[in-house]
Design an enzyme around this catalytic site. Structure first.
Site, PDB file in Angstrom:
ATOM      1  N   HIS A  95       0.856  -1.192   0.000  1.00 26.86           N
ATOM      2  CA  HIS A  95       0.000   0.000   0.000  1.00 26.86           C
ATOM      3  C   HIS A  95       0.890   1.239   0.000  1.00 26.86           C
ATOM      4  O   HIS A  95       1.964   1.246   0.610  1.00 26.86           O
ATOM      5  CB  HIS A  95      -0.907  -0.011   1.242  1.00 26.86           C
ATOM      6  CG  HIS A  95      -1.967   1.041   1.164  1.00 26.86           C
ATOM      7  ND1 HIS A  95      -1.735   2.340   1.546  1.00 26.86           N
ATOM      8  CD2 HIS A  95      -3.243   0.993   0.714  1.00 26.86           C
ATOM      9  CE1 HIS A  95      -2.839   3.051   1.336  1.00 26.86           C
ATOM     10  NE2 HIS A  95      -3.775   2.254   0.840  1.00 26.86           N
ATOM     11  N   GLU A 167      -3.948   2.139  -7.229  1.00 22.42           N
ATOM     12  CA  GLU A 167      -4.310   3.267  -6.374  1.00 22.42           C
ATOM     13  C   GLU A 167      -3.354   4.426  -6.653  1.00 22.42           C
ATOM     14  O   GLU A 167      -2.262   4.474  -6.074  1.00 22.42           O
ATOM     15  CB  GLU A 167      -4.185   2.869  -4.904  1.00 22.42           C
ATOM     16  CG  GLU A 167      -5.134   1.776  -4.481  1.00 22.42           C
ATOM     17  CD  GLU A 167      -5.449   1.833  -2.993  1.00 22.42           C
ATOM     18  OE1 GLU A 167      -6.625   1.956  -2.666  1.00 22.42           O
ATOM     19  OE2 GLU A 167      -4.520   1.781  -2.169  1.00 22.42           O
TER      20      GLU A 167
HETATM   21  P1  13P Z   1      -9.413   6.483   0.218  1.00 20.20           P
HETATM   22  O1  13P Z   1     -10.602   5.770  -0.368  1.00 20.20           O
HETATM   23  O2  13P Z   1      -9.651   7.018   1.584  1.00 20.20           O
HETATM   24  O3  13P Z   1      -8.859   7.502  -0.729  1.00 20.20           O
HETATM   25  O4  13P Z   1      -8.277   5.380   0.405  1.00 20.20           O
HETATM   26  C1  13P Z   1      -7.942   4.581  -0.659  1.00 20.20           C
HETATM   27  C2  13P Z   1      -6.990   3.585  -0.134  1.00 20.20           C
HETATM   28  O5  13P Z   1      -5.858   3.919   0.187  1.00 20.20           O
HETATM   29  C3  13P Z   1      -7.478   2.211   0.048  1.00 20.20           C
HETATM   30  O6  13P Z   1      -6.428   1.346   0.274  1.00 20.20           O
END
Ligand code: 13P
Length: 260
Positions: A95, A167
């Protein structure tokens, strides 16, 4: 191919044992189990064990947010994937919060992915570029490097089971993310699938599940899930709000249903 839509709730470092139990009970009352939707909850490490006794396993699977790549030894403060074996079905790995705050390298992520697979835990490998990288036009190169290193030690059978979560760091709420445009994301998700296709062929590329994450909430979830190469969502902040998360799951279900 009819893949299950994967909705993953990354609670990050929020909710103690009692708060987690409360949220899961509320979700359980509202969420009906659907054959073609899989809901995964990633609470804090401390909460995994009590929650595993508490949850309805027909409805919810569990994921760790991290773990160490060695199976055991003198690694003070760490928890290994071998300790999580049988407790979680999934493990979030790489992450951006871990890469940024805890300086996890490409090789750390690679070793953790291998450790998860070795312990029968499906890795959810997070990849994503920063804002400067995006502005410099380096998105595809960054994703290529993150992805190919992460799966370096895996066989094609192992790769077929992994989950990749795209992400973009610039879109994550924690980093004051700016909203991404769903339509812009299809190009990137398709690129990720094409990387798998180049390495492992068409069938495995189609089998693999690719998620999107970055400030997704109940208002825009349908737009993301409608993208051709989006097989699910990794939800952060919105997963802590029980009404929003229930709405996200219901919308995912309605979309699946409308396609039948
Ligand atoms: P948010 O949806 O709060 O932007 O976070 C995304 C995330 O990092 C999920 O792992």
């Amino acid at each position: 191919m009819n893949k299950k839509t994967l909705i993953v709730a990354n609670w990050k470092m929020n909710l103690n044992v009692a708060e987690s139990s409360l949220l899961v009970h509320r979700l359980d009352k509202k969420i009906v189990s659907h054959q073609d939707i899989e809901i995964v909850i990633a609470p804090s490490m401390l909460v995994l064990q009590p929650l595993s006794k508490d949850i309805n396993h027909q409805k919810f699977s569990l994921a760790s947010q991290n773990a160490y790549f060695k199976d055991e030894g003198a690694f003070t403060g760490e928890v290994s994937f071998s300790m999580l074996r049988g407790l979680v079905e999934y493990g979030i790995i790489g992450h951006s919060a871990r890469r940024i705050y805890f300086h996890e390298t490409l090789e750390d992520v690679r070793d953790k992915v291998k450790a998860a697979v070795r312990n029968n835990i499906i890795p959810i490998i997070c990849i994503g570029e920063s804002k400067p990288e995006r502005l410099a036009g380096e998105t595809m190169q960054v994703l290529h490097d993150q992805l190919t290193t992460a799966i370096y030690h895996l066989t094609s059978e192992e790769v077929a089971k992994i989950v990749i979560a795209y992400e973009p760091i610039w879109a994550i709420s924690t980093f004051d993310g700016e909203p991404s445009k769903p339509s812009d994301m299809q190009r990137v998700l398709k690129f990720i699938r094409s990387q798998i296709k180049d390495l492992f062929g068409h069938n495995i590329a189609e089998e693999i599940r690719i998620l999107y994450g970055g400030s997704v909430d109940n208002h825009d979830v349908l737009a993301y899930l409608s993208l051709k190469d989006c097989d699910g969502i990794l939800v952060g902040a919105a997963s802590l709000n029980y009404e929003h998360f229930v709405d996200i799951v219901q919308k995912a279900y309605s979309l699946k249903h409308s396609k039948k």
